[in-house]
Scaffold this motif. Sequence first.
Motif, PDB file in Angstrom:
ATOM      1  N   UNK A  62     -39.276  48.027 -17.835  1.00 30.02           N
ATOM      2  CA  UNK A  62     -40.310  47.154 -17.284  1.00 30.02           C
ATOM      3  C   UNK A  62     -39.905  45.701 -17.426  1.00 30.02           C
ATOM      4  N   UNK A  63     -40.336  44.907 -16.466  1.00 27.96           N
ATOM      5  CA  UNK A  63     -40.109  43.467 -16.488  1.00 27.96           C
ATOM      6  C   UNK A  63     -41.470  42.801 -16.330  1.00 27.96           C
ATOM      7  N   UNK A  64     -41.842  41.994 -17.302  1.00 26.44           N
ATOM      8  CA  UNK A  64     -43.103  41.267 -17.272  1.00 26.44           C
ATOM      9  C   UNK A  64     -42.814  39.776 -17.277  1.00 26.44           C
ATOM     10  N   UNK A  65     -43.747  39.009 -16.758  1.00 27.60           N
ATOM     11  CA  UNK A  65     -43.599  37.560 -16.748  1.00 27.60           C
ATOM     12  C   UNK A  65     -43.718  36.992 -18.146  1.00 27.60           C
ATOM     13  N   UNK A  66     -42.914  35.995 -18.430  1.00 28.56           N
ATOM     14  CA  UNK A  66     -42.961  35.321 -19.723  1.00 28.56           C
ATOM     15  C   UNK A  66     -43.604  33.952 -19.575  1.00 28.56           C
ATOM     16  N   UNK A  81     -38.274  41.797 -20.875  1.00 27.43           N
ATOM     17  CA  UNK A  81     -37.769  43.093 -20.408  1.00 27.43           C
ATOM     18  C   UNK A  81     -37.900  44.103 -21.544  1.00 27.43           C
ATOM     19  N   UNK A  82     -38.359  45.299 -21.228  1.00 27.27           N
ATOM     20  CA  UNK A  82     -38.460  46.384 -22.198  1.00 27.27           C
ATOM     21  C   UNK A  82     -37.753  47.608 -21.633  1.00 27.27           C
ATOM     22  N   UNK A  83     -36.793  48.130 -22.390  1.00 34.53           N
ATOM     23  CA  UNK A  83     -36.055  49.341 -21.993  1.00 34.53           C
ATOM     24  C   UNK A  83     -36.339  50.446 -22.997  1.00 34.53           C
ATOM     25  N   UNK A 127     -36.382  52.028 -28.251  1.00 33.83           N
ATOM     26  CA  UNK A 127     -36.843  50.886 -27.460  1.00 33.83           C
ATOM     27  C   UNK A 127     -35.980  49.671 -27.776  1.00 33.83           C
ATOM     28  N   UNK A 128     -35.721  48.863 -26.746  1.00 30.70           N
ATOM     29  CA  UNK A 128     -35.073  47.563 -26.925  1.00 30.70           C
ATOM     30  C   UNK A 128     -35.824  46.562 -26.063  1.00 30.70           C
ATOM     31  N   UNK A 129     -36.049  45.364 -26.602  1.00 26.37           N
ATOM     32  CA  UNK A 129     -36.809  44.342 -25.882  1.00 26.37           C
ATOM     33  C   UNK A 129     -36.013  43.053 -25.798  1.00 26.37           C
ATOM     34  N   UNK A 130     -36.180  42.365 -24.687  1.00 29.06           N
ATOM     35  CA  UNK A 130     -35.585  41.059 -24.464  1.00 29.06           C
ATOM     36  C   UNK A 130     -36.719  40.121 -24.087  1.00 29.06           C
ATOM     37  N   UNK A 131     -37.010  39.145 -24.930  1.00 27.70           N
ATOM     38  CA  UNK A 131     -38.126  38.241 -24.696  1.00 27.70           C
ATOM     39  C   UNK A 131     -37.650  36.859 -24.280  1.00 27.70           C
ATOM     40  N   UNK A 132     -38.423  36.226 -23.409  1.00 30.23           N
ATOM     41  CA  UNK A 132     -38.202  34.858 -22.935  1.00 30.23           C
ATOM     42  C   UNK A 132     -36.809  34.662 -22.347  1.00 30.23           C
ATOM     43  N   UNK A 133     -36.390  35.569 -21.499  1.00 26.69           N
ATOM     44  CA  UNK A 133     -35.120  35.434 -20.788  1.00 26.69           C
ATOM     45  C   UNK A 133     -35.328  34.413 -19.661  1.00 26.69           C
ATOM     46  N   UNK A 134     -34.525  33.344 -19.611  1.00 25.71           N
ATOM     47  CA  UNK A 134     -34.798  32.256 -18.659  1.00 25.71           C
ATOM     48  C   UNK A 134     -34.380  32.572 -17.225  1.00 25.71           C
ATOM     49  N   UNK A 135     -34.962  33.611 -16.667  1.00 24.60           N
ATOM     50  CA  UNK A 135     -34.737  34.010 -15.287  1.00 24.60           C
ATOM     51  C   UNK A 135     -36.083  34.432 -14.713  1.00 24.60           C
ATOM     52  N   UNK A 136     -36.289  34.244 -13.444  1.00 27.88           N
ATOM     53  CA  UNK A 136     -37.568  34.643 -12.878  1.00 27.88           C
ATOM     54  C   UNK A 136     -37.701  36.167 -12.907  1.00 27.88           C
ATOM     55  N   UNK A 137     -38.915  36.665 -13.102  1.00 26.46           N
ATOM     56  CA  UNK A 137     -39.107  38.116 -13.167  1.00 26.46           C
ATOM     57  C   UNK A 137     -38.690  38.831 -11.878  1.00 26.46           C
ATOM     58  N   UNK A 138     -38.838  38.162 -10.759  1.00 25.65           N
ATOM     59  CA  UNK A 138     -38.490  38.782  -9.482  1.00 25.65           C
ATOM     60  C   UNK A 138     -36.991  39.082  -9.401  1.00 25.65           C
TER      61      UNK A 138
END
Length: 119
Positions: free
Chosen positions: A78-82, A106-108, A4-15
């Motif tokens: 998966x992409x979830x809203x931050x 984002x979670x891969x 698993x790799x996670x990216x938190x609080x990426x400053x881009x809209x989830x859409x």
Amino acid sequence: MEAVAKLNNCPTSPRKMRLVVDLIRGERVEKALHILKFTNKEVAIRVEKLLLSAIKNWENKNEGARPEESELYVKTATVDGGRQLKRLRPAPQGRGYRIRKRSNHVTLVVDSKNQETQN
């Protein structure tokens, strides 16, 4: 074995992020890297780094195994809203319009297809 790799609080809209992540979900890792390299979106660079991180995490879990030989693929993405930064923009007649600066998480998850040989 999956990694698993996670990216938190990426400053881009989830859409916007979902448009890129949907392209690589379920693909082989090599093909996904090629797709991300030639995708004309800014967020593709961040997702590519995240995918490389997930591959390295998988290599650390499975010492001695190579991603090319074990048919590594993107199992879930998966992409979830931050968090949202809320700002005000001046508007006519003394009003203020709200601006929501969105971010995402984002979670891969990458996994190998031939697990029978590993067990």
